[in-house]
Enzyme design. Structure first.
Site, PDB file in Angstrom:
ATOM      1  N   GLU A 153       5.686  55.333  48.411  1.00 47.58           N
ATOM      2  CA  GLU A 153       6.536  56.674  48.532  1.00 47.58           C
ATOM      3  C   GLU A 153       5.407  57.766  48.365  1.00 47.58           C
ATOM      4  O   GLU A 153       5.581  59.003  48.777  1.00 47.58           O
ATOM      5  CB  GLU A 153       7.519  56.858  47.573  1.00 47.58           C
ATOM      6  CG  GLU A 153       8.381  57.932  47.849  1.00 47.58           C
ATOM      7  CD  GLU A 153       8.447  58.838  46.700  1.00 47.58           C
ATOM      8  OE1 GLU A 153       9.105  59.915  46.646  1.00 47.58           O
ATOM      9  OE2 GLU A 153       8.316  58.511  45.401  1.00 47.58           O
ATOM     10  N   ARG A 200      13.295  61.290  51.599  1.00 44.08           N
ATOM     11  CA  ARG A 200      11.890  61.522  50.981  1.00 44.08           C
ATOM     12  C   ARG A 200      10.917  62.125  52.102  1.00 44.08           C
ATOM     13  O   ARG A 200       9.817  61.553  52.119  1.00 44.08           O
ATOM     14  CB  ARG A 200      11.348  60.294  50.545  1.00 44.08           C
ATOM     15  CG  ARG A 200      12.111  59.735  49.223  1.00 44.08           C
ATOM     16  CD  ARG A 200      11.914  61.101  47.942  1.00 44.08           C
ATOM     17  NE  ARG A 200      11.948  60.614  46.825  1.00 44.08           N
ATOM     18  CZ  ARG A 200      13.208  60.475  46.246  1.00 44.08           C
ATOM     19  NH1 ARG A 200      14.302  60.886  46.839  1.00 44.08           N
ATOM     20  NH2 ARG A 200      13.459  59.943  45.142  1.00 44.08           N
ATOM     21  N   SER A 244       8.412  57.474  41.070  1.00 43.26           N
ATOM     22  CA  SER A 244       8.494  56.149  42.112  1.00 43.26           C
ATOM     23  C   SER A 244       7.280  56.059  43.108  1.00 43.26           C
ATOM     24  O   SER A 244       6.892  56.903  43.692  1.00 43.26           O
ATOM     25  CB  SER A 244       9.718  56.269  42.886  1.00 43.26           C
ATOM     26  OG  SER A 244      10.806  56.487  42.229  1.00 43.26           O
TER      27      SER A 244
HETATM   28  N1  EPU Z   1      16.836  48.354  39.075  1.00 43.32           N
HETATM   29  C1  EPU Z   1      16.692  47.168  38.558  1.00 43.32           C
HETATM   30  N2  EPU Z   1      15.154  47.054  38.047  1.00 43.32           N
HETATM   31  C2  EPU Z   1      14.522  48.070  37.884  1.00 43.32           C
HETATM   32  C3  EPU Z   1      14.690  49.162  38.486  1.00 43.32           C
HETATM   33  C4  EPU Z   1      15.906  49.606  39.245  1.00 43.32           C
HETATM   34  O1  EPU Z   1      17.248  46.466  38.550  1.00 43.32           O
HETATM   35  O2  EPU Z   1      13.320  47.813  37.341  1.00 43.32           O
HETATM   36  C5  EPU Z   1      18.334  48.668  39.752  1.00 43.32           C
HETATM   37  C6  EPU Z   1      19.021  49.551  38.735  1.00 43.32           C
HETATM   38  O3  EPU Z   1      19.552  48.856  37.888  1.00 43.32           O
HETATM   39  C7  EPU Z   1      19.923  50.244  39.986  1.00 43.32           C
HETATM   40  C8  EPU Z   1      19.089  50.331  40.941  1.00 43.32           C
HETATM   41  O4  EPU Z   1      18.112  49.398  41.048  1.00 43.32           O
HETATM   42  O5  EPU Z   1      21.079  49.203  40.209  1.00 43.32           O
HETATM   43  C9  EPU Z   1      18.579  51.567  41.403  1.00 43.32           C
HETATM   44  O6  EPU Z   1      17.814  51.950  40.276  1.00 43.32           O
HETATM   45  P1  EPU Z   1      17.702  53.778  39.899  1.00 43.32           P
HETATM   46  O7  EPU Z   1      18.896  54.203  39.740  1.00 43.32           O
HETATM   47  O8  EPU Z   1      16.641  53.746  38.609  1.00 43.32           O
HETATM   48  O9  EPU Z   1      16.922  54.532  41.109  1.00 43.32           O
HETATM   49  P2  EPU Z   1      15.606  53.998  42.058  1.00 43.32           P
HETATM   50  O10 EPU Z   1      16.735  53.902  43.457  1.00 43.32           O
HETATM   51  O11 EPU Z   1      15.175  52.885  41.506  1.00 43.32           O
HETATM   52  C10 EPU Z   1      15.845  56.640  43.089  1.00 43.32           C
HETATM   53  C11 EPU Z   1      14.538  57.490  43.012  1.00 43.32           C
HETATM   54  C12 EPU Z   1      14.148  58.096  41.805  1.00 43.32           C
HETATM   55  C13 EPU Z   1      15.559  58.603  41.151  1.00 43.32           C
HETATM   56  C14 EPU Z   1      16.387  57.830  40.932  1.00 43.32           C
HETATM   57  C15 EPU Z   1      17.570  58.193  40.385  1.00 43.32           C
HETATM   58  C16 EPU Z   1      13.278  56.735  45.163  1.00 43.32           C
HETATM   59  C17 EPU Z   1      12.106  56.153  45.722  1.00 43.32           C
HETATM   60  N3  EPU Z   1      13.302  56.827  43.827  1.00 43.32           N
HETATM   61  O12 EPU Z   1      15.111  55.386  42.212  1.00 43.32           O
HETATM   62  O13 EPU Z   1      13.274  59.188  42.193  1.00 43.32           O
HETATM   63  O14 EPU Z   1      15.017  59.378  40.065  1.00 43.32           O
HETATM   64  O15 EPU Z   1      16.769  57.144  42.257  1.00 43.32           O
HETATM   65  O16 EPU Z   1      18.305  58.914  41.294  1.00 43.32           O
HETATM   66  O17 EPU Z   1      14.205  56.960  45.986  1.00 43.32           O
HETATM   67  C18 EPU Z   1      10.920  59.780  42.245  1.00 43.32           C
HETATM   68  O18 EPU Z   1      10.978  60.079  43.469  1.00 43.32           O
HETATM   69  O19 EPU Z   1       9.626  59.758  41.827  1.00 43.32           O
HETATM   70  C19 EPU Z   1      12.105  59.185  41.659  1.00 43.32           C
HETATM   71  C20 EPU Z   1      11.916  58.806  40.025  1.00 43.32           C
END
Ligand code: EPU
Length: 354
Positions: A350, A167, A254
């Site tokens: 972020e 990022r 995010s």
């Molecule tokens: N999780 C939870 N509860 C929640 C949210 C997430 O338990 O409320 C757990 C999920 O079950 C999973 C893990 O956390 O095991 C990761 O969640 P997710 O796959 O949704 O991805 P993230 O790491 O929360 C990142 C990016 C997103 C992107 C997703 C998918 C960042 C800051 N965010 O989110 O990017 O869409 O991966 O690749 O790195 C953005 O930057 O605006 C954005 C949406």
């Protein structure tokens, strides 16, 4: 140049922020005129210039931006090089990111399909090295074309010169650096305005299916040999399930970065919370999803007046309308405090807070 211009439609949080000065740029001539404009020059020297792209990753602290907002809106997509197995496509920075991705998917050019439906414009993609569902834009950026707002010089950054990381990129750092410098020194700092990005896309099938729900989504539709279009469709469906729809609910995707913690700290937390998801990072560090931390701390679905935490993804803060930016800032601080108390982890936004 516009005065007291409402940015409501230019920030996806949908806050009614006004900019003292506002200038859209559509042609190289617009850039030349901007650089000759005395008000712009004065604001630039006083570090009161903001380059705003799609506004999908910004939060304004106040209702009024006391400075000069520059809105690059250069249009156009062209093929620069077409060799046996790849194409280099130039896309100007004002094109809408998701439309550009759809176009590459329709042409069966591989590399951007996992980044389908991300809000914002093409010019912002390299700044924060957008990433989703196992892909990061850095892997397909060939070079980035910029014009220096201090001198008017054109400079092309190779992929390596962009210094991409999670990022982040040199464009984030340079902006910060130039803000810190005053007066004469400001002229020695490069302040790049991105006007086009060259992408190198493969003609050969190279699909990334391993992230999270992609495979499950395909299985649920009985797709065993997915095409590039299938992947783009799956990503769009997963995003729809988890993230608020842009234009309907105010948000900036995010709100926080995922946390990167030491192995020591990770092992201690893992003993307490065996179900905690994590991904290995370099240098013996571990990435822990901040969405999980916020969820576990009990914030998911929380709502206070006009703002809240999205009930399907706790990493996303939302504005339900008629609120003030300060409400999001206050909610951010409460969540940061609570996550620090519960897990001993400091989480950072972020979103760019202006
Ligand atoms: N999780 C939870 N509860 C929640 C949210 C997430 O338990 O409320 C757990 C999920 O079950 C999973 C893990 O956390 O095991 C990761 O969640 P997710 O796959 O949704 O991805 P993230 O790491 O929360 C990142 C990016 C997103 C992107 C997703 C998918 C960042 C800051 N965010 O989110 O990017 O869409 O991966 O690749 O790195 C953005 O930057 O605006 C954005 C949406």
């Amino acid at each position: 140049m516009e005065k007291d211009f409402s940015l409501r439609k230019l920030n996806t949080f949908s806050f009614d922020v006004k900019a003292k000065y506002f200038q859209e740029l559509k042609t190289p001539d617009d850039v030349r005129l901007l650089l000759e404009n005395d008000i712009f020059r004065q604001c630039f020297d006083e570090d009161r210039v903001l380059i705003l792209s799609g506004g999908s990753n910004v939060l304004f602290r106040n209702d009024f931006y006391d400075g000069f907002v520059v809105y690059p809106n250069f249009k156009g997509v062209e093929t620069i090089e077409d060799t046996g197995n790849q194409k280099i496509i130039r896309c100007f920075s004002g094109e809408v990111w998701k439309d550009f991705v759809d176009l590459t998917v329709a042409e069966k050019l591989y590399g951007l399909e996992n980044l389908s439906d991300i809000p914002g414009k093409v010019g912002a993609a390299p700044v924060q090295n957008i990433g989703a569902y196992g892909a990061e834009v850095k892997d397909v950026i060939y070079q980035v074309h910029t014009v220096d707002l201090a001198s008017g010089e054109i400079r092309v950054f190779t992929n390596e010169e962009c210094k991409f990381s999670y990022r982040s990129s040199v464009f984030k750092e340079l902006k910060v650096k130039s803000r810190k410098l005053k007066g004469r020194e400001a002229n020695t700092t490069f302040c790049p305005l991105i006007f086009a990005v060259d992408f190198v896309l493969k003609k050969k099938d190279e699909l990334k299916l391993d992230y999270g729900n992609i495979r499950n989504n395909l299985i649920s539709k009985n797709i065993t040999n997915p095409t590039i279009q299938d992947i783009a469709d799956s990503v769009k469906e997963i995003r729809k399930e988890k993230l608020p729809e842009v234009g309907v609910v105010g948000s900036a995707g995010s709100f926080f970065q995922n946390a990167i913690i030491s192995m020591d700290k990770y092992l201690k937390l893992k003993a307490l919370y065996p179900e905690m998801p994590s991904y290995p990072e370099k240098d013996n560090m571990v990435k822990v999803p901040t969405g999980w931390l916020i969820d576990k701390a009990g914030w998911k679905g929380y709502r206070e007046n006009h703002v809240g935490v999205w009930d399907k993804q706790a990493l996303v803060l939302v504005h339900y309308g008629s609120g003030k930016p300060l409400e999001i800032i206050e909610l951010m601080k409460k969540i940061q405090h609570s996550v620090k108390e519960k897990f001993g982890i400091e989480i950072s936004p972020e979103v760019n807070i202006i």
